[in-house]
Design an enzyme around this catalytic site. Structure first.
Site, PDB file in Angstrom:
ATOM      1  N   ARG A 149       0.938  -1.216   0.044  1.00  0.00           N
ATOM      2  CA  ARG A 149      -0.383  -0.137   0.405  1.00  0.00           C
ATOM      3  C   ARG A 149       1.067   1.232   0.157  1.00  0.00           C
ATOM      4  O   ARG A 149       0.791   2.448  -0.729  1.00  0.00           O
ATOM      5  CB  ARG A 149      -0.895  -0.137   0.916  1.00  0.00           C
ATOM      6  CG  ARG A 149      -2.474  -0.754   0.710  1.00  0.00           C
ATOM      7  CD  ARG A 149      -2.565  -1.560   2.656  1.00  0.00           C
ATOM      8  NE  ARG A 149      -4.130  -2.257   2.150  1.00  0.00           N
ATOM      9  CZ  ARG A 149      -4.197  -3.490   2.153  1.00  0.00           C
ATOM     10  NH1 ARG A 149      -2.514  -3.986   1.556  1.00  0.00           N
ATOM     11  NH2 ARG A 149      -5.117  -3.809   1.663  1.00  0.00           N
TER      12      ARG A 149
ATOM     13  N   SER B 211     -13.115  -9.340   1.948  1.00  0.00           N
ATOM     14  CA  SER B 211     -11.662  -9.314   1.544  1.00  0.00           C
ATOM     15  C   SER B 211     -10.853  -7.560   1.389  1.00  0.00           C
ATOM     16  O   SER B 211     -11.868  -6.790   0.853  1.00  0.00           O
ATOM     17  CB  SER B 211     -11.908  -9.890   0.008  1.00  0.00           C
ATOM     18  OG  SER B 211     -10.464  -9.568  -0.606  1.00  0.00           O
TER      19      SER B 211
ATOM     20  N   GLN C 210      -8.974  -7.281  -0.094  1.00  0.00           N
ATOM     21  CA  GLN C 210      -8.546  -6.969  -1.585  1.00  0.00           C
ATOM     22  C   GLN C 210      -9.011  -6.279  -2.779  1.00  0.00           C
ATOM     23  O   GLN C 210      -8.893  -5.412  -3.059  1.00  0.00           O
ATOM     24  CB  GLN C 210      -7.585  -8.038  -2.276  1.00  0.00           C
ATOM     25  CG  GLN C 210      -6.671  -8.928  -1.446  1.00  0.00           C
ATOM     26  CD  GLN C 210      -6.111 -10.042  -1.427  1.00  0.00           C
ATOM     27  OE1 GLN C 210      -6.004 -10.428  -2.676  1.00  0.00           O
ATOM     28  NE2 GLN C 210      -4.557 -10.893  -0.571  1.00  0.00           N
TER      29      GLN C 210
ATOM     30  N   ASP D 192      -5.074 -15.084   6.884  1.00  0.00           N
ATOM     31  CA  ASP D 192      -3.206 -15.925   6.005  1.00  0.00           C
ATOM     32  C   ASP D 192      -2.757 -17.132   7.141  1.00  0.00           C
ATOM     33  O   ASP D 192      -1.620 -17.593   7.344  1.00  0.00           O
ATOM     34  CB  ASP D 192      -1.897 -14.593   5.973  1.00  0.00           C
ATOM     35  CG  ASP D 192      -2.589 -14.099   5.006  1.00  0.00           C
ATOM     36  OD1 ASP D 192      -3.834 -14.878   3.503  1.00  0.00           O
ATOM     37  OD2 ASP D 192      -2.561 -12.895   4.859  1.00  0.00           O
TER      38      ASP D 192
HETATM   39  C1  S3P Z   1      -4.558  -9.281   2.218  1.00  0.00           C
HETATM   40  C2  S3P Z   1      -5.823  -9.624   2.167  1.00  0.00           C
HETATM   41  C3  S3P Z   1      -5.812 -11.242   2.245  1.00  0.00           C
HETATM   42  C4  S3P Z   1      -4.636 -11.437   2.189  1.00  0.00           C
HETATM   43  C5  S3P Z   1      -3.760 -11.498   2.085  1.00  0.00           C
HETATM   44  C6  S3P Z   1      -3.035  -9.997   1.849  1.00  0.00           C
HETATM   45  C7  S3P Z   1      -4.426  -7.009   1.885  1.00  0.00           C
HETATM   46  O1  S3P Z   1      -6.670 -11.180   1.281  1.00  0.00           O
HETATM   47  O2  S3P Z   1      -4.855 -12.814   2.114  1.00  0.00           O
HETATM   48  O3  S3P Z   1      -2.389 -12.136   2.256  1.00  0.00           O
HETATM   49  O4  S3P Z   1      -3.283  -7.457   1.868  1.00  0.00           O
HETATM   50  O5  S3P Z   1      -5.171  -6.757   1.338  1.00  0.00           O
HETATM   51  P1  S3P Z   1      -8.544 -11.151   0.903  1.00  0.00           P
HETATM   52  O6  S3P Z   1      -8.617  -9.634   1.480  1.00  0.00           O
HETATM   53  O7  S3P Z   1      -8.761 -11.763  -0.409  1.00  0.00           O
HETATM   54  O8  S3P Z   1      -9.025 -12.197   1.991  1.00  0.00           O
END
Ligand code: S3P
Length: 445
Positions: A33, A175, A177, A328
């Protein structure tokens, strides 16, 4: 899944007490980020403590290919001069994110707000992972997919929107992400972009957007969910970012110290954002001795020093709503559960199926190969803890760094050594894992 033919195997053996102080590398989520927001800002961003793992280095390269100035200025110190919101230039070549879902998906959101076309690609693991969860909301905002592999997977080509539309997006999955991709695209849209998530996921994007000058408001939604509203077209200003140690990396020495008799280790500067510490909560429920001290949050994210002592663990039930805060960490929790006395039930793990590997199946396979009784029932994982692990099995990593590290941790207390087929992939998130664990007393050969 395809594996490299040049495997680097390693065996972990029952070790004497693990002792000493360590600092695990910088947080991966925050490192991605910081580079991306630095690239979308005007002026200089100085990052201290950046994780120099392959995943993050691929994000750095991609931000450079999109027109930002990105330079390493010292050990884990980086300088970024950004192009401003919507200011990316069209990259000459495909952007290669290697193994990293986070780098790739967040960059898709960032690119969605610039009027450029970019191709996204990655390794065999990333090529197998679902991208529609990102492409669907981005399409609502005006982004077009001009080429993609079967099922909307990588490699794929995205055409950013000239005039992105702000949306209210109710994410079907908790999520970070997905949330982050929509918010990053929303930076370029006029008006307010809103994401509603069913359960709170890690909020580093929101905290960092605020730090860079954006207006973003988070409110509760339902029992566990959140509504995040971002005002578009802010003037993002470069900022200083200090990256705390990654709790998801700390998880491995923490569990190792808990299961190896007589261990007593100290980890400094571990990030303790409550949306990331579900593992520590669960381990404490199991009877783990994890003491926090030197709590501080002067750099935007809370962090603490952790002292971990070997502990007798007991099986527990982990509720599904805790999953986003330890998504994770289930692999290494399953290792702790195998060393505990009694049954551990981990509920609601459907998202584990779409990580770097199918982690639900991989966890079960890792434990079964080493004599631990384990069952998958729907989306739940059930581990029968017997207070010790027979070992003697081979752990197949499936290009997944966390399987490799979990397998090695498991072997540090097992009756017979545990062999991991390939440890090279660990470099994606935790460069220096093997020497750091050896410095604590781990017997790897
Ligand atoms: C992360 C979000 C998680 C995690 C990944 C890092 C992030 O995924 O598993 O290792 O930095 O936003 P999801 O948001 O898809 O669960």
């Amino acid at each position: 899944m395809a594996q490299s033919t040049d495997l680097t195997p390693l065996e972990a053996r029952a070790s004497g007490p693990l002792t000493g102080p360590v600092r695990v590398p910088g947080d991966k989520s925050i490192s991605h980020r910081a580079l991306i927001l630095g690239a979308l800002s005007v002026g200089e961003t100085r990052i201290d403590g950046l994780l120099e793992g392959e995943d993050v280095l691929n994000t750095a390269k991609s931000m450079r290919a999109l027109g930002a100035f990105v330079e390493r200025t010292g050990d884990n110190r980086w300088l970024v001069r950004g192009v401003g919101v919507s200011g990316f230039k069209e990259p000459q070549n495909p952007l290669d994110f290697g193994n990293s879902g986070t780098g790739c998906r967040l960059a898709m959101g960032a690119v969605a707000g610039s009027p450029i076309t970019a191709t996204f690609d990655g390794d065999a693991s990333l090529r197998s992972r679902p991208m529609r969860r990102i492409l669907d909301p981005l399409a609502l905002m005006g982004t077009k997919v001009t080429a993609a592999s079967e099922g909307g997977r990588l490699p794929l080509t995205l055409q950013g929107a000239r005039d992105p539309v702000p949306i209210v997006y109710r994410s079907p999955v908790a999520s970070a992400q997905i949330k982050s991709a929509v918010l990053l695209a929303g930076l370029a849209a006029p008006g307010v972009t809103t994401v509603i998530e069913p359960e709170a996921s890690r909020d580093h994007t929101e905290l960092m957007l605020k730090h860079f000058g954006a207006e973003i408001v988070t409110t509760a939604e339902g029992a566990h969910g959140r509504r995040i509203a971002l005002t578009g077209q802010p003037e993002l200003r470069g900022a200083e970012v200090v990256v705390p140690a990654d709790p998801s990396s700390a998880a491995f020495p923490v569990v190792a110290a808990l299961i190896v008799e007589g261990s007593d280790i100290v980890l400094s500067d571990v990030m303790t954002n409550p949306l990331r510490t579900g593992l520590f909560t669960t381990l404490r429920d199991m009877g783990a001795s994890i003491e926090e001290s030197e709590l501080r949050s002067d750099t935007g994210e809370p962090m603490a020093r952790l002292r971990v002592q070997a502990s007798k663990l007991r099986g527990v039930e982990v509720p599904p709503e805790r999953a986003p805060s330890m998504i994770d960490e289930y692999l290494v929790l399953a290792v702790a559960a195998a060393y505990a006395e009694g049954t551990t039930v981990m509920r609601g793990l459907h998202e584990l199926r779409v990580k770097e590997s199918d982690r639900l199946e991989a966890t079960a396979a890792m434990l079964r190969a080493n004599g631990v009784q384990v069952e998958i029932v729907g989306d739940d994982l059930i581990v029968e803890g017997r207070g010790h692990v027979p070992g003697g099995g081979l752990v197949v990593t499936h290009m997944d760094h966390r399987i490799a590290m979990s397998g090695l941790v498991m072997g540090l207390g097992s009756d017979v050594p545990v062999k991991v087929d390939d440890i090279a992939i660990i470099a994606t998130s935790f460069p220096g894992f093997v020497p750091m664990m050896r410095s604590l007393g781990a017997d790897f050969a």
